[in-house]
Design an enzyme around this catalytic site. Sequence first.
Site, PDB file in Angstrom:
ATOM      1  N   LEU A  45      -7.754  -3.275   4.215  1.00  0.00           N
ATOM      2  CA  LEU A  45      -8.938  -2.439   4.063  1.00  0.00           C
ATOM      3  C   LEU A  45      -9.091  -2.101   2.586  1.00  0.00           C
ATOM      4  O   LEU A  45      -8.174  -2.308   1.789  1.00  0.00           O
ATOM      5  CB  LEU A  45      -8.797  -1.162   4.892  1.00  0.00           C
ATOM      6  N   SER A  46     -10.226  -1.546   2.220  1.00  0.00           N
ATOM      7  CA  SER A  46     -10.391  -1.210   0.807  1.00  0.00           C
ATOM      8  C   SER A  46      -9.343  -0.199   0.366  1.00  0.00           C
ATOM      9  O   SER A  46      -8.860  -0.256  -0.773  1.00  0.00           O
ATOM     10  CB  SER A  46     -11.805  -0.686   0.525  1.00  0.00           C
ATOM     11  N   GLU A  47      -8.969   0.734   1.259  1.00  0.00           N
ATOM     12  CA  GLU A  47      -7.878   1.658   0.966  1.00  0.00           C
ATOM     13  C   GLU A  47      -7.143   2.054   2.237  1.00  0.00           C
ATOM     14  O   GLU A  47      -7.732   2.102   3.326  1.00  0.00           O
ATOM     15  CB  GLU A  47      -8.390   2.928   0.265  1.00  0.00           C
ATOM     16  N   THR A  48      -5.849   2.329   2.066  1.00  0.00           N
ATOM     17  CA  THR A  48      -4.998   2.864   3.123  1.00  0.00           C
ATOM     18  C   THR A  48      -4.294   4.093   2.557  1.00  0.00           C
ATOM     19  O   THR A  48      -3.850   4.089   1.404  1.00  0.00           O
ATOM     20  CB  THR A  48      -3.973   1.823   3.583  1.00  0.00           C
ATOM     21  N   HIS A  77     -13.543   8.152  -0.325  1.00  0.00           N
ATOM     22  CA  HIS A  77     -13.547   8.035   1.138  1.00  0.00           C
ATOM     23  C   HIS A  77     -12.160   8.226   1.743  1.00  0.00           C
ATOM     24  O   HIS A  77     -12.046   8.768   2.854  1.00  0.00           O
ATOM     25  CB  HIS A  77     -14.238   6.732   1.580  1.00  0.00           C
TER      26      HIS A  77
END
Length: 302
Positions: A45-48, A77
Amino acid sequence: MPAYDYVTVNVFTSERFGGNPLAVFPDAGGLTDAQMQRIAADMNLSETVFVLPPADPRHHAQVRIFTPKLEMPFAGHPNVGTGFVLARMAGDPPEHYTFEEIAGLVRVHILRDQTGVITGARISAPRSLSLDIAVPTEVVATCAGLSPADIVTEAHTPLVASVGTPFVIAEVASLEALARARPNAAMFEAGVSRIPALAGKFNLMLYTRRGESLIHLRARMFAPLAGVAEDAASGSACAALAALLTSLAPGDNLALHYEIEQGVEMGRPSQIVAAANKTGEGPVTATVSGNCVPAGHGTLEV
């Protein structure tokens, strides 16, 4: 084999499968830095986010944010989504959380609807606006697959702005030009080689006006060097954009907000409200807020 629970949410949306997906590990104690990075790459994902006990007991948590390739000092986000996840897990959550992050302390205000149901969060960026180098228009254009004529420079030239994480911010001429943008990873690599002051980091935020309104915007964010070809919703970039635009607005004492669409071209429409405050004597500060939708949960063996 150790196992860690995680929760997934869609951030900056009220619709399932909209917004920006996020994975949150609410109890990440025992994971090493290398394991967190490998898990983020595996999640893709774009961030975790990995939640750990705070260093200071007056705060609620230490929050670490990873893209598939690197750790972020701050991101929008992930903080909105993590506040939402922790508040829903708490049952009777506090009105505010304080997260410890690389960029500083992030204050998270939990949002509820009229019936008291938790709907999202509003976060305060950990730093006031800072402006850095200008970036040549032709570099921005080639990185985004556009022509220099598509980049608008009347309000500001492309430049680096930050309220915790730096972004190159550039205005484009129209919604049509924004839709044509395509990130070129090779050009991003060439850009950081050409401009040493970028320090190897080149996150590009493009925006344009929606109609004649000064506060209704659409944006796209490309960060291929961080492992994110395009982000569906970039709260930290939108907060930096709001702070930049507010700093440029006439007047010494202003509180402005901006309604920003993002992710439209990806099929994941996101709705972000970014606000900034400016005084004649002080710095420009920013907040960003939005709704969240629960998506799923699971357990990952490490």
